[in-house]
Design an enzyme around this catalytic site. Structure first.
Site, mmCIF file in Angstrom:
data_model
loop_
_atom_site.group_PDB
_atom_site.id
_atom_site.type_symbol
_atom_site.label_atom_id
_atom_site.label_comp_id
_atom_site.label_asym_id
_atom_site.label_seq_id
_atom_site.Cartn_x
_atom_site.Cartn_y
_atom_site.Cartn_z
ATOM 1 N N ASP A 235 -33.999 -38.717 14.894
ATOM 2 C CA ASP A 235 -34.406 -39.658 13.858
ATOM 3 C C ASP A 235 -33.403 -40.795 13.648
ATOM 4 O O ASP A 235 -33.760 -41.881 13.248
ATOM 5 C CB ASP A 235 -34.694 -38.948 12.527
ATOM 6 C CG ASP A 235 -33.580 -37.964 12.151
ATOM 7 O OD1 ASP A 235 -32.506 -38.023 12.786
ATOM 8 O OD2 ASP A 235 -33.770 -37.164 11.225
ATOM 9 N N ASP B 168 -29.427 -41.286 17.881
ATOM 10 C CA ASP B 168 -30.213 -40.346 18.683
ATOM 11 C C ASP B 168 -30.910 -41.066 19.833
ATOM 12 O O ASP B 168 -31.418 -40.427 20.756
ATOM 13 C CB ASP B 168 -31.293 -39.673 17.819
ATOM 14 C CG ASP B 168 -30.697 -38.674 16.848
ATOM 15 O OD1 ASP B 168 -29.600 -38.185 17.141
ATOM 16 O OD2 ASP B 168 -31.317 -38.398 15.813
ATOM 17 N N THR C 206 -73.391 -40.109 41.125
ATOM 18 C CA THR C 206 -73.605 -38.655 41.083
ATOM 19 C C THR C 206 -72.290 -37.882 41.044
ATOM 20 O O THR C 206 -72.252 -36.756 40.611
ATOM 21 C CB THR C 206 -74.497 -38.170 42.248
ATOM 22 O OG1 THR C 206 -73.876 -38.570 43.467
ATOM 23 C CG2 THR C 206 -75.881 -38.737 42.159
ATOM 24 N N ASP D 141 -34.765 -31.012 15.840
ATOM 25 C CA ASP D 141 -33.904 -31.071 14.662
ATOM 26 C C ASP D 141 -34.355 -29.990 13.700
ATOM 27 O O ASP D 141 -35.490 -29.521 13.792
ATOM 28 C CB ASP D 141 -34.114 -32.408 13.926
ATOM 29 C CG ASP D 141 -33.476 -33.553 14.649
ATOM 30 O OD1 ASP D 141 -32.588 -33.304 15.454
ATOM 31 O OD2 ASP D 141 -33.881 -34.699 14.387
HETATM 32 P P1 ATP Z 1 -30.748 -32.072 11.316
HETATM 33 O O1 ATP Z 1 -29.825 -32.588 12.385
HETATM 34 O O2 ATP Z 1 -31.401 -30.819 11.644
HETATM 35 O O3 ATP Z 1 -31.665 -33.109 10.762
HETATM 36 P P2 ATP Z 1 -28.939 -32.404 9.139
HETATM 37 O O4 ATP Z 1 -29.785 -33.220 8.243
HETATM 38 O O5 ATP Z 1 -28.066 -31.378 8.487
HETATM 39 O O6 ATP Z 1 -29.766 -31.607 10.164
HETATM 40 P P3 ATP Z 1 -27.309 -34.665 9.528
HETATM 41 O O7 ATP Z 1 -28.223 -35.536 8.757
HETATM 42 O O8 ATP Z 1 -26.624 -35.178 10.727
HETATM 43 O O9 ATP Z 1 -28.044 -33.369 9.992
HETATM 44 O O10 ATP Z 1 -26.217 -34.134 8.499
HETATM 45 C C1 ATP Z 1 -25.095 -33.431 8.934
HETATM 46 C C2 ATP Z 1 -24.330 -32.903 7.746
HETATM 47 O O11 ATP Z 1 -23.849 -34.001 6.962
HETATM 48 C C3 ATP Z 1 -25.178 -32.078 6.794
HETATM 49 O O12 ATP Z 1 -25.221 -30.731 7.157
HETATM 50 C C4 ATP Z 1 -24.428 -32.271 5.483
HETATM 51 O O13 ATP Z 1 -23.322 -31.387 5.399
HETATM 52 C C5 ATP Z 1 -23.914 -33.673 5.576
HETATM 53 N N1 ATP Z 1 -24.842 -34.614 4.924
HETATM 54 C C6 ATP Z 1 -26.162 -34.752 5.139
HETATM 55 N N2 ATP Z 1 -26.668 -35.731 4.376
HETATM 56 C C7 ATP Z 1 -25.638 -36.235 3.676
HETATM 57 C C8 ATP Z 1 -25.505 -37.290 2.729
HETATM 58 N N3 ATP Z 1 -26.530 -38.024 2.347
HETATM 59 N N4 ATP Z 1 -24.285 -37.511 2.213
HETATM 60 C C9 ATP Z 1 -23.227 -36.795 2.598
HETATM 61 N N5 ATP Z 1 -23.283 -35.808 3.475
HETATM 62 C C10 ATP Z 1 -24.464 -35.508 4.019
#
Ligand code: ATP
Length: 951
Positions: free
Chosen positions: A683, A687, A782, A359
């Site tokens: 995470d 996944d 040994t 990731d």
């Molecule tokens: P990685 O997969 O490397 O951890 P990531 O954190 O960008 O990257 P995701 O958590 O799946 O992956 O998030 C995907 C997308 O969703 C992000 O690029 C962002 O545009 C949007 N996003 C992430 N967190 C939030 C949130 N808390 N609320 C709304 N949109 C979010």
């Protein structure tokens, strides 16, 4: 579905079950408050009364099973057989009066049985220690829970929960105790651990159910051990520890994982080969012997004795113990480097990884987000400030401005606070130089950074939550890549053109923009033109191209609260665009070196992220994961291509962007079909399938959900990519050491067997050169002691400079089998020459059996030289620093002293049936054994000169 009796200790006191109580009454029964939680005094008192929230481990193998398993080993069974045959021969000798003066009957039988028992007990001790260590490691990754206690939201270890606590749940967590729902939003829970039902159950707080409702239908309760698949909830903890439903059916608990490693499996196959081989050899020796000399009972008995010795010699009695210890030490070294092994095979298989799929956020980057830019349709603000401290300025065209003068910015900051589940907390910090506060976030760092941004414009969550209480939400998920909340606007003046309810939405800019029809200009909603859309996307690309993580924001005023289930397709339409927020998530500094190390080691790092392709590319270039012009594959493209097409591409792509968790599974499968050995990080809840599919599934220790940890082979305690590389290095060291001591032990076994088999041919009247007892001594002491020391040999300098070995290779691959045979033959030649000389020499003395002690001593001492020389495959012993593994020298000195004691301490001499050697004889034994050392060193020089590498 499982039916159970009434739950709840505390409710039992009231005569009712929790699912049939309404929320207020439940809170009263447990004397708790939904907003402030329990007080610290109450918690102390309840911890005392109910105990800590832990399940007594009943699963796993019990002690008897572990002990019995030790004796299921075919090699030990053969030894038991040898003990009985040897005992039978002694009975025959006793009856015929054939015992030599001073010879103790049944000595070999007793010794072999003792060794069998000792081996079993040692194996038992090691395995139960390994099981305990794994259980302890598992506890270390035990879940944390977010709760409200004493008016604060905090994170505590699951075992500190008590009835009455207010627990907060979100997607991905494992429920840590049984509880009554107080509030929920879109909550879905998988209760398979409890009911066996694989589908997630929708839960609802505002219900009270009939008393006889079965467990699976109690949808106003949550249960320990179940998994939140979607949504959020606030829960009143009703039962903890063994009082929970899971505690009641503790036998359904998952056991500690302790599968045999591939190597252990190969070892048991090896055991089968060795035992079968030795039985065949025994039959051949007896048959050939009898054919040569004709039937004669005395010859038959002596041939049986030779065969017994051969059978004992062929079994590497010390090997299983050495392997277990090596793997256990490997897990310890890895945990010191922040890699927590959950499944023992991972220690050894990590060394074979060819591709690491990681990731981005938090693993390659620091996951400490700081907003740097905010762009509305008309303005572009730079934001100053550091870390999570909500202090900084908004700069517009070089000048610091007041956020409240810009309605678009103001509304966007409001959206940052409202559409947010994190908390920003200030801990007192009196350290010199600090500004009196240490700002921390609880929850997602992306959302933490947004709260900090809003704080810089004077928008605080504590104040706003009361003015705009949340009445509905569609939560964030990696698939949706956005989240929405609906709030009731009870404020007078926060938004000028407000309505009764407001929907705030944030997420991936492209997706949010698609759902917008208007944009905010001043306090007015203006139609969003196609040009403006393109400009917004252009700005998004500019920010992402600099490696910023960009989120888009929108809102929608609504007159009425939507009734019934929230429908995202209807609600998240016709939105008003607010702007873009770009935050910096700097790469971890140590990752650059780790990536270079990976590449040197023939391991390909691959980035798989939910983030924008340009952000991903900028960070991947910075870290050296991808080069200019490398191909980026997006989730959208992945969606369109078939699995076969993906397999064609997968070797060229180092960046996957905007992917959803299900794509990860496809990527792992495609890589595996191309013959790659894949480590994959993850995470989120979704996944888990990819983590299970990967050869090494790696969960995040800090940000990872409990579900992902449960599916993983290894947990990164610091979420850091560099830790994966460190663990891989340790894995390679473990595998190399295992191969080293297998070569060492089995080479000597072959030498012993050939020497014993040669004896009746070369010296027909000489008898058996080695007794079973002496052979056991060699194999266990040994060989065993130096082998243990070889197991802690540090990494060879080239360990991360060579490509990974094929994980499916045979244990005898890369010349190991040939080495064993070669060294075994050299061993045998040296010993047979000595045997020939010593036999003739000894006939001149009063004690003709002295040659046997010389053979015994030479074999043992030769193994000492072997242990020293085998430390490196390529470096000469004089080139190695003796202090890098002092244990080998310690083991050699100790074993040599023990061997000499067997000859010179009278009781030991009598027991082991040895004779005293004079100084000259001892020196001759030493001279012959040194030749073994010289031979291996010459081999290294030979290989160096002729440029071939040996395993
Ligand atoms: P990685 O997969 O490397 O951890 P990531 O954190 O960008 O990257 P995701 O958590 O799946 O992956 O998030 C995907 C997308 O969703 C992000 O690029 C962002 O545009 C949007 N996003 C992430 N967190 C939030 C949130 N808390 N609320 C709304 N949109 C979010």
């Amino acid at each position: 579905m499982v039916k159970t009796a009434k739950t709840a200790s505390a409710a039992a006191e009231t005569g009712e079950a929790w699912h049939s109580l309404d929320i207020e009454k439940s809170l009263r029964v447990l004397d708790s408050d939904r907003n402030t939680g329990l007080t610290n005094e109450q918690v102390k008192e309840r911890l005392h009364k109910y105990g800590s929230n832990e399940l007594e481990e009943t699963a796993g193998r019990n002690s008897w099973d572990i002990l019995l398993d030790q004796f299921k080993n075919i090699m030990l069974l053969m030894l038991i057989g040898v003990a009985f045959v040897s005992g039978f021969l002694d009975i025959v000798k006793l009856q015929q009066g054939d015992l030599k003066p001073g010879e103790v009957p049944f000595k070999d039988t007793i010794a072999i049985l003792l060794i069998v028992i000792l081996n079993g007990v040692l194996g038992y001790l090691q395995e139960s220690r390994a099981e305990k260590a794994l259980a302890a490691l598992k506890k270390m990754s035990s879940p944390k829970v977010r709760i409200v206690r004493d008016r604060r939201t905090l994170e505590v270890s699951a075992k500190e929960l008590v009835p009455g606590d207010i627990m907060l749940l979100e997607a991905g967590v494992q429920v840590a105790a049984d509880g009554r729902l107080i509030e929920e939003s879109n909550l879905q829970i998988r209760e398979a651990a409890l009911t066996g039902e694989a589908h997630a159950v929708e839960k609802e707080a505002d219900l009270h159910l009939g008393e006889d409702t079965p467990l699976g239908d109690r949808i106003n309760l949550v249960f320990q051990g179940t998994e939140v698949v979607q949504g959020r909830a606030k829960v009143l903890v009703t039962n903890t520890g063994m009082k929970t439903e899971l505690g009641r059916i503790a036998e359904m608990l998952q056991s500690v994982e302790s599968e045999p490693t591939p190597l252990q499996q190969r070892m048991s196959q090896l055991g089968n080969v060795l035992v079968t081989g030795s039985l065949v050899l025994v039959a051949v020796v007896i048959l050939v012997g009898l054919i040569r000399t004709g039937w004669n009972f005395a010859t038959f008995i002596s041939l049986v004795e030779v065969s017994l010795s051969m059978a004992v010699a062929v079994v590497p009695e010390g090997l299983p113990a050495v392997i277990t210890v090596t793997l256990a030490l490997g897990t310890q070294r890895m945990v010191r480097r922040n890699a927590l092994i959950r499944k023992l095979p991972a220690v050894e298989t990590l060394g074979s990884v060819t591709t690491i799929c990681s990731d981005k956020t938090g693993t390659l980057t620091q996951n400490k987000m700081v907003v740097q830019q905010v762009a509305t349709v008309k303005q572009k603000f730079q934001v100053t400030g550091e870390g999570y401290t909500p202090e900084g300025e908004f700069i517009l065209e070089g000048k610091s401005v007041n956020a409240n003068h810009y309605p678009e910015l103001q509304t966007l900051l409001l959206a940052c606070v409202e559409c947010n589940d994190a908390e920003l907390q200030c801990e007192a910090n009196n350290a010199p130089g600090s500004n009196g506060g240490n700002w921390k976030i609880l929850g997602d760092p992306t959302e933490g950074a947004l709260l900090t941004l809003a704080g810089k414009g004077n928008f605080q969550k504590e104040n706003l939550n009361q003015q705009m209480p949340r009445v509905g939400e569609i939560p964030f998920s990696s698939e949706r890549k956005r989240m929405s909340v609906i709030v009731k606007d009870e404020s007078e003046s926060l938004i000028e053109n407000s309505a009764n309810f407001i929907l705030f939405c944030k997420g991936s800019p492209e997706l949010i923009l698609q759902r917008c029809t208007y944009y905010l200009e001043g306090w007015q909603n203006a139609e969003l033109t196609e040009n403006q859309r393109q400009e917004v996307l252009e700005k998004n690309n500019q920010m992402a191209g600099k490696g910023l993580r960009v989120l888009g924001f929108a809102y929608k005023p609504m007159d009425n609260k939507p009734s019934g289930e929230l429908n995202e397709d209807q609600l998240e339409q016709g939105l008003v665009w607010l702007g873009l927020v770009g935050m910096l998530d700097a790469p971890r500094p140590e990752v650059r070196d780790a990536v270079a190390k990976c590449k040197n080691a023939g391991i390909r790092p691959v980035m798989i992220t939910g983030d924008h392709q340009l952000t991903a590319r900028a960070i991947a270039h910075d870290l050296g994961i991808a080069k200019e012009g490398d191909r980026v594959l997006t989730g959208q493209e992945l969606q369109k291509i078939s699995q076969q097409e993906l397999e064609q591409e997968v070797d060229q792509v180092s960046i996957y962007a905007r992917v959803a968790p299900e794509h990860k599974l496809r990527i792992v499968q495609a890589l595996q079909n191309r013959g790659k050995f894949v480590a994959m990080t993850g995470d989120g809840v979704n996944d888990a399938p990819a983590l299970k599919q990967a050869d090494i599934g790696i969960a995040m220790g800090i940000t990872g959900t409990d579900v992902s940890k449960e599916a993983s082979d290894m947990v990164l305690l610091d979420d850091n990519f560099a830790t994966i590389v460190a663990a891989t290095e340790e894995g390679r060291v473990v595998y190399t050491n295992i191969r080293r001591f297998i070569k060492y032990i089995l080479g000597s076994n072959i030498g012993e067997v050939l020497t014993i088999a040669a004896a009746p041919i070369i010296l027909p009247m000489g008898g058996v050169p080695l007794t079973p007892l002496q052979i056991l001594w060699m194999n266990l002491v040994t060989d065993g002691v130096p082998a243990l020391a070889l197991a802690v040999e540090p990494a060879e300098p080239n360990v991360m400079k060579r490509p990974p070995f094929n994980p499916r290779e045979s244990i005898f691959a890369r010349g190991l089998g040939w080495y064993m045979v070669r060294i075994g033959v050299i061993f045998a030649i040296l010993t047979i020459i000595l045997m020939e000389w010593a036999f003739t020499h000894a006939q001149g003395y009063g004690d003709p059996d002295r040659w046997k002690t010389m053979v015994f001593t030479t074999l043992c001492l030769a193994q000492m030289g072997h242990a020293i020389a085998i430390r490196s495959n390529t470096q000469l012993t004089i080139e190695l620093n003796p202090m890098t593994n002092p244990y080998v020298w310690g083991a050699v000195i100790l074993t040599t002293i023990l061997q000499l004691m067997l000859i010179y301490v009278p009781p030991l001499r009598a027991f082991f049936g040895t004779q005293v050697l004079d100084f000259g004889e001892l020196m001759i034994c030493l001279g012959f054994s040194m030749l073994m050392f010289v031979w291996i060193e010459l081999e290294k020089l030979f290989i160096r000169w002729f440029g071939k590498t040996r395993s």
